[in-house]
Design a protein around this motif. Structure first.
Motif, PDB file in Angstrom:
ATOM      1  N   SER A 102       0.738  -1.285   0.000  1.00 50.47           N
ATOM      2  CA  SER A 102       0.000   0.000   0.000  1.00 50.47           C
ATOM      3  C   SER A 102       0.764   1.330   0.000  1.00 50.47           C
ATOM      4  O   SER A 102       0.113   2.361   0.183  1.00 50.47           O
ATOM      5  N   PRO A 103       2.007   1.545  -0.125  1.00 51.95           N
ATOM      6  CA  PRO A 103       3.089   0.596  -0.310  1.00 51.95           C
ATOM      7  C   PRO A 103       4.129   0.583   0.814  1.00 51.95           C
ATOM      8  O   PRO A 103       4.998  -0.257   0.838  1.00 51.95           O
ATOM      9  N   VAL A 104       4.080   1.547   1.749  1.00 51.83           N
ATOM     10  CA  VAL A 104       5.251   1.828   2.600  1.00 51.83           C
ATOM     11  C   VAL A 104       5.398   0.827   3.737  1.00 51.83           C
ATOM     12  O   VAL A 104       4.439   0.522   4.453  1.00 51.83           O
ATOM     13  N   THR A 105       6.623   0.333   3.920  1.00 54.36           N
ATOM     14  CA  THR A 105       6.928  -0.527   5.063  1.00 54.36           C
ATOM     15  C   THR A 105       8.052   0.050   5.916  1.00 54.36           C
ATOM     16  O   THR A 105       8.094  -0.164   7.117  1.00 54.36           O
ATOM     17  N   CYS A 106       8.977   0.776   5.285  1.00 54.25           N
ATOM     18  CA  CYS A 106      10.147   1.334   5.989  1.00 54.25           C
ATOM     19  C   CYS A 106      10.397   2.766   5.553  1.00 54.25           C
ATOM     20  O   CYS A 106      10.112   3.140   4.413  1.00 54.25           O
ATOM     21  N   PHE A 107      10.966   3.548   6.455  1.00 54.08           N
ATOM     22  CA  PHE A 107      11.492   4.869   6.121  1.00 54.08           C
ATOM     23  C   PHE A 107      12.617   5.194   7.100  1.00 54.08           C
ATOM     24  O   PHE A 107      12.594   4.745   8.245  1.00 54.08           O
ATOM     25  N   ASN A 108      13.570   5.973   6.634  1.00 51.88           N
ATOM     26  CA  ASN A 108      14.574   6.476   7.563  1.00 51.88           C
ATOM     27  C   ASN A 108      13.890   7.464   8.508  1.00 51.88           C
ATOM     28  O   ASN A 108      13.246   8.424   8.062  1.00 51.88           O
ATOM     29  N   PRO A 109      14.004   7.253   9.817  1.00 53.50           N
ATOM     30  CA  PRO A 109      13.297   8.101  10.784  1.00 53.50           C
ATOM     31  C   PRO A 109      13.848   9.520  10.811  1.00 53.50           C
ATOM     32  O   PRO A 109      15.009   9.765  10.459  1.00 53.50           O
TER      33      PRO A 109
END
Length: 508
Positions: free
Chosen positions: A317-324
């Protein structure tokens, strides 16, 4: 709560605030919400019912935004389609997706008659334009988008939309050659927009440059839905242009820019690009494919901004990760778990691997799709025990940061778009003078990768012959840019073509 309910709630909270700016024309949240309701009412009056499938064949525009939210409000299922696809590609998606209504560009109207003859279930085509004339072709009604959003006194039927109801089908190219439709529920989309927005600290104060294609899930969630449910303002660009990105960033004091690595490269290389244009940008977001670390550092230094790289896929959905944002950004990493989403690295048996070990990335959370449309076997292979197996190889460090080591075995990423060799090869094999064909990705300075085709022919052909043929059957970004004719393709003992050997040949 779902996206359209939240839009109405936001419109009540910020009625006079700009929801979007397009070609320097400002539209408030109340105006947007009213247009969405009118479009939803028009769809219903034309016989579009809850659960019917509505295709959007549009570029970045207010029509896409209104059509997307309007169809959802009417209880319909949205199928976004890249408008640069060929008639063959569009026809397959409309047929496979059981589409009942199409919202499309006026320029594509010549395709309508052909589509309606081949797809008798399509009852309505709404096209961009200012006219009011209605037409009927093969029992399909044609109406301009303008008439669909006029206040004709219609009301949106009361729709009981459950969180698990299907909202969007996103077609993604499959390794079997034909696109697969990832079924995303209302909760999939709302939760991921909400969780991503919270993770990136998006608020009503943000002004977001919308240069990514709105039909792509990266833009849809991160750049469109997340800001809108937070009361932010979208700066909608019809297409990506470094000059226009810098212009609107400076004029409207944009705070967020999101793009694929190719966009960052073009912005960096643009001669007139200056740091002051990005004075108000608080974060740049990168996704779609891995951003070269050298480019990341050069871009951040030149424009005095921070780039947060993330990871996602249509099926999530699509996001699973991001740099915080509240901890150090690690160059080369896709970051850490976003809120409510869990990532892990597993072996061939699905067992979690120790820190630092390379394995397949698996994902779990409220963002994971319901499955592939009309493909239960593919769904069973991809989702096991509630975990979505991405097919991407990754590792995790001891601080919970993930790193993509390699992507799906043969996929080529051209300017952020996924190109599966099998789909291109299927088209090549249909040519009567081509005996065998294989496609691999090769490095490209502008688009990250390009498509190279290796071809065995029956009789003499030129590269131009192949490129012209592909251009008639494939979207431009899927077409080979390099064609090499060889006597025989390398194969293993079972006759399987060895793409790995071809890639070695390219890199030799």
């Amino acid at each position: 709560m779902n996206l359209t309910q939240k839009l109405t709630e936001t419109a009540k909270t910020y009625p006079d605030k700009q929801a979007y700016i397009f070609e320097d024309q400002e539209v408030t949240y109340k105006q947007l919400d009213d247009k969405v309701s009118m479009f939803a009412a028009s769809l219903s009056s034309e016989g579009i019912q809850k659960g019917d499938h509505v295709a959007l064949i549009l570029g970045n525009s207010p029509e896409f935004l209104i059509g997307y939210y309007g169809a959802l409000r009417a209880g319909a299922v949205v199928i976004p389609i890249n408008p640069i696809y060929t008639p063959d590609e569009i026809g397959y998606l409309l047929h496979n997706g059981d589409v009942k209504a199409v919202i499309m560009l006026e320029q594509a109207l010549p395709l309508v008659e052909k589509m309606t003859n081949q797809l008798p279930d399509i009852a309505l085509v709404a096209y961009t334009g200012e006219g009011t004339e209605e037409k009927v072709i093969s029992n399909t009604k044609l109406k301009t988008f303008t008439t669909m959003i006029e206040d004709n006194g219609g009301t949106v039927p009361e729709q009981s939309i459950a969180e698990d109801d299907l909202a969007v089908i996103l077609y993604t190219s499959g390794t079997t050659g034909k696109p697969k439709g990832a079924m995303l529920s209302h909760n999939n989309l709302y939760s991921n927009a909400s969780d991503t927005g919270a993770y990136l600290q998006i608020t009503s104060e943000d002004v977001v440059i919308t240069a990514l294609p709105m039909f792509h899930v990266f833009c849809m969630t991160v750049v469109m839905n997340a800001p809108l449910i937070s009361g932010g303002t979208l700066l909608i660009l019809p297409k990506f242009s470094p000059q226009e990105v810098f212009r609107v960033a400076e004029k409207y004091k944009a705070t967020i820019f999101a793009g694929v690595p190719t966009m960052y490269n073009f912005l960096y290389q643009f001669p007139e690009g200056r740091a002051e244009y990005f004075n108000h940008i608080r974060i740049c977001i990168s996704g779609g494919s891995s951003l070269p670390v050298a480019l990341l550092h050069r871009f951040e230094k030149k424009f005095n901004v921070r780039i947060s790289e993330g990871y996602g896929l249509s099926e999530a959905s699509p996001v699973t990760c991001f740099n915080p944002l509240d901890r150090p950004r690690k160059a080369g990493s896709i970051g850490t778990n976003i809120r409510n989403v869990e990532n892990k690295v597993v072996d061939e048996l699905g067992q979690e691997l120790p820190t630092g070990t390379v394995g397949e990335l698996a994902v779990k959370g409220p963002n994971v799709m319901k499955g592939y449309y009309k493909m239960p076997e593919d769904t069973a292979v991809t989702i096991k025990g509630g975990w979505l197996f991405t097919g991407d190889l990754a590792s995790m460090d001891d601080e919970g940061y993930f790193y993509i080591v390699d992507r799906k075995k043969d996929m080529v990423i051209v300017g952020g778009y996924n190109v599966y060799p099998r789909e291109v090869e299927e088209v090549l094999y249909e040519h009567p003078d081509i005996i065998e064909a294989a496609v691999v990705g090769v490095p490209d300075p502008n688009f990250g990768e390009a498509v190279q085709a290796f071809i065995v022919t029956k009789q003499t052909m030129t590269a131009e012959d192949v490129l012209t043929y592909c251009g008639e059957h494939l979207a431009k970004y899927k077409c080979p840019t390099i064609v090499e004719f060889i006597e025989e393709l390398p194969k293993n003992t079972t006759g399987k073509i060895l793409r790995k050997a071809l890639r070695k040949q390219v890199n030799a």
